[in-house]
Structures are given as structure tokens and as C-alpha cells.
Scaffold this motif. Sequence first.
Motif, PDB file in Angstrom:
ATOM      1  N   PRO A 198       9.572  11.806  -0.561  1.00 56.21           N
ATOM      2  CA  PRO A 198       9.046  11.151  -1.468  1.00 56.21           C
ATOM      3  C   PRO A 198       8.001   9.701  -0.849  1.00 56.21           C
ATOM      4  N   LYS A 199       6.674   9.926  -1.432  1.00 52.91           N
ATOM      5  CA  LYS A 199       5.906   8.304  -1.481  1.00 52.91           C
ATOM      6  C   LYS A 199       4.918   8.388  -1.889  1.00 52.91           C
ATOM      7  N   HIS A 200       4.165   7.289  -2.052  1.00 54.05           N
ATOM      8  CA  HIS A 200       3.543   6.524  -2.661  1.00 54.05           C
ATOM      9  C   HIS A 200       2.540   5.699  -2.176  1.00 54.05           C
ATOM     10  N   TYR A 212       1.767   9.768 -11.310  1.00 52.05           N
ATOM     11  CA  TYR A 212       2.034  11.108 -10.736  1.00 52.05           C
ATOM     12  C   TYR A 212       3.852  11.087 -10.302  1.00 52.05           C
ATOM     13  N   THR A 213       4.352  10.087 -10.018  1.00 50.98           N
ATOM     14  CA  THR A 213       5.677  10.181 -10.371  1.00 50.98           C
ATOM     15  C   THR A 213       6.253  10.343 -11.175  1.00 50.98           C
ATOM     16  N   ALA A 214       6.107  10.359 -12.174  1.00 53.76           N
ATOM     17  CA  ALA A 214       6.619  10.699 -13.648  1.00 53.76           C
ATOM     18  C   ALA A 214       6.708  12.211 -13.524  1.00 53.76           C
ATOM     19  N   VAL A 215       5.817  13.013 -13.080  1.00 55.08           N
ATOM     20  CA  VAL A 215       5.116  14.319 -13.285  1.00 55.08           C
ATOM     21  C   VAL A 215       5.875  15.070 -12.267  1.00 55.08           C
ATOM     22  N   ALA A 216       6.013  14.116 -10.757  1.00 49.87           N
ATOM     23  CA  ALA A 216       7.134  14.578  -9.809  1.00 49.87           C
ATOM     24  C   ALA A 216       8.539  14.410 -10.386  1.00 49.87           C
ATOM     25  N   LEU A 217       8.371  13.975 -10.415  1.00 50.47           N
ATOM     26  CA  LEU A 217      10.640  13.754 -10.927  1.00 50.47           C
ATOM     27  C   LEU A 217      10.396  14.772 -12.425  1.00 50.47           C
ATOM     28  N   TYR A 218       9.695  14.646 -13.451  1.00 46.98           N
ATOM     29  CA  TYR A 218      10.320  15.938 -14.370  1.00 46.98           C
ATOM     30  C   TYR A 218       9.894  16.798 -14.288  1.00 46.98           C
ATOM     31  N   ALA A 219       9.100  17.915 -12.783  1.00 44.82           N
ATOM     32  CA  ALA A 219       8.492  18.990 -12.313  1.00 44.82           C
ATOM     33  C   ALA A 219      10.293  19.159 -11.400  1.00 44.82           C
ATOM     34  N   ASN A 264      14.610   4.677  -5.979  1.00 46.67           N
ATOM     35  CA  ASN A 264      14.386   3.194  -4.991  1.00 46.67           C
ATOM     36  C   ASN A 264      13.720   3.301  -4.289  1.00 46.67           C
ATOM     37  N   ALA A 265      12.702   3.745  -3.998  1.00 49.34           N
ATOM     38  CA  ALA A 265      11.176   3.056  -3.230  1.00 49.34           C
ATOM     39  C   ALA A 265       9.794   3.194  -4.400  1.00 49.34           C
ATOM     40  N   LEU A 266      10.081   4.620  -4.944  1.00 47.83           N
ATOM     41  CA  LEU A 266       8.610   4.847  -5.339  1.00 47.83           C
ATOM     42  C   LEU A 266       8.073   4.420  -7.218  1.00 47.83           C
ATOM     43  N   PRO A 267       7.190   4.038  -7.313  1.00 49.17           N
ATOM     44  CA  PRO A 267       7.211   3.253  -8.693  1.00 49.17           C
ATOM     45  C   PRO A 267       7.041   4.369 -10.063  1.00 49.17           C
ATOM     46  N   ALA A 268       6.958   3.920 -10.929  1.00 48.61           N
ATOM     47  CA  ALA A 268       7.144   4.523 -12.294  1.00 48.61           C
ATOM     48  C   ALA A 268       5.248   4.807 -12.374  1.00 48.61           C
ATOM     49  N   ASN A 269       4.642   5.794 -12.038  1.00 47.26           N
ATOM     50  CA  ASN A 269       3.531   5.677 -12.814  1.00 47.26           C
ATOM     51  C   ASN A 269       3.199   7.652 -13.040  1.00 47.26           C
ATOM     52  N   MET A 274       1.023  -1.502   0.462  1.00 48.19           N
ATOM     53  CA  MET A 274      -0.220   0.272  -0.228  1.00 48.19           C
ATOM     54  C   MET A 274       1.154   0.890  -0.226  1.00 48.19           C
ATOM     55  N   LEU A 275       2.289   1.473   0.229  1.00 48.41           N
ATOM     56  CA  LEU A 275       2.566   2.522   1.225  1.00 48.41           C
ATOM     57  C   LEU A 275       3.859   2.442   0.244  1.00 48.41           C
ATOM     58  N   ARG A 276       4.267   2.706  -0.560  1.00 49.22           N
ATOM     59  CA  ARG A 276       5.924   2.265  -1.172  1.00 49.22           C
ATOM     60  C   ARG A 276       6.447   4.411  -0.903  1.00 49.22           C
ATOM     61  N   ALA A 277       8.033   4.363   0.257  1.00 55.63           N
ATOM     62  CA  ALA A 277       8.626   5.327   0.429  1.00 55.63           C
ATOM     63  C   ALA A 277       9.856   4.441   1.232  1.00 55.63           C
ATOM     64  N   ALA A 278      10.395   5.558   1.455  1.00 58.09           N
ATOM     65  CA  ALA A 278      12.379   5.131   2.079  1.00 58.09           C
ATOM     66  C   ALA A 278      11.583   4.910   3.883  1.00 58.09           C
ATOM     67  N   GLU A 279      12.005   4.165   4.617  1.00 51.66           N
ATOM     68  CA  GLU A 279      11.806   4.691   5.627  1.00 51.66           C
ATOM     69  C   GLU A 279      12.544   5.845   6.289  1.00 51.66           C
ATOM     70  N   SER A 280      13.713   6.244   5.879  1.00 57.33           N
ATOM     71  CA  SER A 280      14.074   7.738   6.474  1.00 57.33           C
ATOM     72  C   SER A 280      13.702   8.729   6.547  1.00 57.33           C
ATOM     73  N   ALA A 281      12.496   8.669   4.753  1.00 58.64           N
ATOM     74  CA  ALA A 281      11.857   9.527   4.207  1.00 58.64           C
ATOM     75  C   ALA A 281      10.757   9.619   5.353  1.00 58.64           C
ATOM     76  N   LEU A 282      10.264   8.522   5.274  1.00 59.13           N
ATOM     77  CA  LEU A 282       8.720   8.596   6.653  1.00 59.13           C
ATOM     78  C   LEU A 282       8.981   9.117   7.727  1.00 59.13           C
ATOM     79  N   LYS A 283      10.215   8.461   8.362  1.00 59.52           N
ATOM     80  CA  LYS A 283      11.024   8.972   9.373  1.00 59.52           C
ATOM     81  C   LYS A 283      10.952  10.825   9.354  1.00 59.52           C
TER      82      LYS A 283
END
Length: 637
Positions: free
Chosen positions: A456-458, A538-545, A531-536, A325-334
Motif C-alpha cells: 500500500p501507498k498514498h 481513500y485509505t478508510a475505504v481501502a482498509l474497510y474493503a 504504519n505508513a498511510l494516513p487516515a483519510n 508527498m509519498l507515504r509508503a513502507a520502503e519494503s512495499a515500494l521495493k
Amino acid sequence: MEAVKLEIRCPQMVNGIGLEPDPDWSFKSLLLELDSLEKKLNLSSSVSLPFAKTKSREIYGEKGTKRSSNAFVMSVSDEDFEDSEGENEKVRDRGLVKAARFNCNEFYFSSDDDSDDQPCLDVQTLMNEVGLVESALYELTHEHQLGVKEEIRNTISALETDLMNESEKSSSAHTKVEKYREARREVERKFDVQYQRRVAEGLDNHLTAVQRDHELKSQIEERKIRSDAAHEEAKRREKALQEERLRQEKAKAEAEAKLKAEEANRAALEAERIAAKEAAEKEAAKSSKANTSEVPQTEASGGPNATSSRVENDKTNKSELAGNMLRAAESALKLERERLQKLKELEEINQSLRSSSNQNFDRTGRLIGRLIRQISGNKDKVSTQASELVKIFNNPHCPQTISIAYFAQKVVSNCESPSHSAFACAHVIVLVTSQFPQAMDLVLAEIHRACIYTVPKHISYTKSAFESKEAYWKVIGYKEDDGKIESTTDYLVRLESYMKLYGALVQTEVAGCQNVHGLKEGWAWLARFLNALPANMYTAVALYAFLQMAGFALFRKYRSQFMKMLNFISENFLNALRSQDDPDLRPITSKIQCYLEDKLFLQEPEGRTLHSSLLSNNMAPESDYHGPYHQQSRHFY
């Protein structure tokens, strides 16, 4: 005796009039001619002549006797022949004598034949007498002609004199007329000058009145505009307050939705645990029936192991469900939890301050919002706005925690505006947070709360975790307006704006100031993202910006390491997007591919360097994405 012809010693012609009249003229003809001459002179003159005659002219002799206009007849007596010389002298002295006939009574012809010489003598005598008579007649005629000529000369001289006088009078009158005309012209010129002066004064007064009216109307319009602006500002403030309340309510609803989702997850895990426990008990019962002699030993030996295995299974199922359900690095979530916790504590403090104080701090929030909206890509403007914000933070009349909270909210909400300048706003954030470092975590917490991809998280969609798709969209950041969820296009535009602000913030460097969330954090974000987020979508728009804003600075600092990141994006992220074979993903996929192939990270992004003077067009509005993914499209989970 021979006749002597006298010549007049004067010009023979004067103005076309002969001075030597015909001696055979009668006095009547002469007078008629003179009258016609006077009439012609009167008619040729524009002014009445003083010598104009009103009756016929009369001719008088030397002794005052009136002369007739008819021809005269001379009478000579016999005694005149005796003394012709004496008589001639007397005749010269006399004037003209009017007679009815000419008589020669003394002359006669004798018919006496006695003497032969007598006829000759008589004829000679008669001839002599006739010669005397003719001479006297000639003298009289000549004298008469001289008198007539003298009269004519006198008349002509008088006429000339009158004519000269009249000419002089005409010249004088003409001169007077010219002087009068000149005087009239001068008077008219003065009148014209006065009239023009009055016209100019009237026109000047009219223009002054028009200008005064225009200024008065302008002042009225300005007052009206200011009044309208104040009214609009009041309405906007009221709307902003309502939106803020709605946002807070939405945040509470989202938090409740998250809690419900977590409770649902826990309930699902508990249901699975119970189901596993029941299955284990059933298996244990079956085994006890099959082998009753070994039941105590099996339970004694297998009980602890079964319990531990069930606990391990529960933990594995829970981690697998959370991982799916949640895709994110543990350090980012912390880091996200820490920042959100600080923001929550700050809001609680501010709530207590508002409840304990009767002062209204909304004016401070409006002032901060206005200063942030006025930020433009100009160094002087950025410095001025940052200085004003620092003054507000140091204002003792408003608590610093409230000012910082307003600052964080307004910065994040303002980045959604089309005229928003991400780099200029990032400069202001760095300038302010360099003096108030605690404000950076609050700004980041607001950015994380507005856009989860800045963590970042998804979050992926699962039916077991969310009641509906609308609940999932609210969790990932979709806005709700009047019970209607915004479109994917609007959501992607806002996502892009938040990511541009975050990308501009991590690469902003200001001389003399420290960016507590600098380029190192941007590098960490990119690593956690890949490392953590899938390619879709939302993540493509975020990465390009993010690459648009921070790629230039990351390449300058990390060089080869950043190139490895780009190679990973090209080989993995883009391939993952292409493998989905979704036509809505093609525009954003092409943009990322062009960014990599054209090496746009070597070019400084527009607006990164602030201008030192005002330009006619400081910042152009950010161009919206135009592509299929900005239209209403299906969602990706």
C-alpha cells in the motif's frame, strides 16, 4: 200366432257403434250413418284408407235386386189364406216384395141378416185371415231386419277387418319409419364420425403447420439473436481494443506526468540548492570584508565543512519533500518496483513477439476474457475455467508470455464488473498461478497499477509537485473519459473492488495448490498500511474493503496479534478520522466502527466457500456504497 224376437249373437256395441239398429230406421238413414262412419275412419287415419267410398252406398237383395231406401209395402191376395202354412213357407223363401199398397180384396163384411151366426163367422174368419197376414208381415219384417242386420254385421266386420289391416299397415309403416330413422341416425353418426375425423385431421395439420412456422420463426429469431450478439461482440471487442489503447496512452501520459513531477522535484531541489549556495557565498563575502586577515584561514578551514553541510541539507530537503508527498513502507515500494519491472519487461517481450509474428493474438485475449467473465461461485465452474486457462497457457500456437499478460489484464479489469465474484476469481488465480508462479507477480503488478492502495501507498497533493489537481488525480488512479475526470464516487467504487479482489486473493487456500501470495502477505500489507498511510477517505475505504474479505482468515490464523491490530485501528486510525470532523467521513467511519464493535471478523464473509452445485442465483451483485462519500465531494490530500 205369437211373434218371436231374435237376438243377435254378437256384442251389442263395437267401437261405440250399436249393432242393433232401430228397426224404424230407413235405409237412407242407415246408409248416411255408414258413410259418416267411413268418413270418420278416413279422417282419423293419417294414411288414406283403401276402402274409402267415393259414392253413396247401395243395398242389394238376395237375388241381386236393388233395394230402395224407402219403407216397403206388402200386398197379400185372398188365396193366401187357404194355405197359410204353405204360403208361409213360400214367403220365407222369397225375398222382400216391393208394393205400392196393402190390399185385402178378399175380405168383406156381409150385411145379410138372415143368419145370426154369419157375422160371427165372418169376423172370426177375418180375424184369422188378419192374424195370418200379420204373421206373414211380421215374418217378412223379421226377415228384412235379419237381412239388414246381417248386412250391417258384414259391413262392420269388413270395417273391422279393414281397420285391423290398416292398423297393421300403420304399425308396419311406423316400424319402417323407425328403422329408416335408425338407419338415418346410423348414417348421420357415421357422417359425424367422418366429419370429426376430418376436422381432427385438419386441426392436426393446422397445428403442425403452426408449430412448423413457429419453429421456423424461432430459428430465424435465434439466428438474428446470434447475428446481433456477434455484431455486439464485435463492437464490444472493438471498444475494448480502443479502451486498451486509451489505457495504454493514459498509462504513458501518467508515466510522463510522473517523470515531469520528478523533474519538477529535482528542479525545485536544485533551485533550493542554488539558493542555499548563493546565500552561503554572500555570507562568506560579508565575513571576508569584515575580517580580511582571516579569510584564507576561514576558507581553508571552513570550505570542506560548508560543502558537506550543503550536501547534507540538499539530501534532507529532498527526503522531507518525498516523505511529505509519498507515504509508503520502503519494503512495499521495493516489491512494487520489482513487480512493475517484470511487467514492463514482459510487455516489451510481447511487443517484440507481435511485431515479429504475423499472427493475431487478439483471439486468445478475447477467449481468456470470456472465460474470466464466466467465473461464478461454483466449484465445478471454477475448476473448469482454471483448466481451460491452463490449456490456453500451454497452447503452442500462442506464446505463454502473451497469454499470461492477457490473463493479468482481464482479471484486474473484470473485477470492476458489478457481477464480479471476488472469491471465485481469487480461486481461479490461485489454481492458475500454482502451475505458473511467474503469473502471480504480473497479476499483482496489474493490481498495483490499477490501485496504489494495494501496495500500500498514498500520494499527497502539493502544488510544487503537480501542475493541477487533475494531474494529481490521474497519478492516484482516477480515470479520464473524453477529457473528463471521473467522479470521486466512481473512483471509490473501483478502489473498493480492487481491494476486495486483493483481500480475497491473500486469504484464498485451495487444497493441493500453493498460494504464492497467501495470508502472510496479507498480514504484511495490513502492518505496512497502518504504519505508513494516513487516515483519510481513500485509505478508510481501502482498509474497510480489505477487512471485509481477509479479516476472518487473519483472525483465525493470528488471533491475539490480529486483535492488537484491530485495537490500533480503533484507537488511532478511527480517532484520526473523527478528528478531521468531516461529514463525508462519517459513513465509512461508522462502518469500520461497527465492524470492530460487532466483531464481524468472526463471521465468514459471503461467497468465501464455493458452492458444489449450481444455484438459481449464484452470486448477488455487490451492493454499492450509499453514503455521502459516494457523492461528488471534495478531495482529501
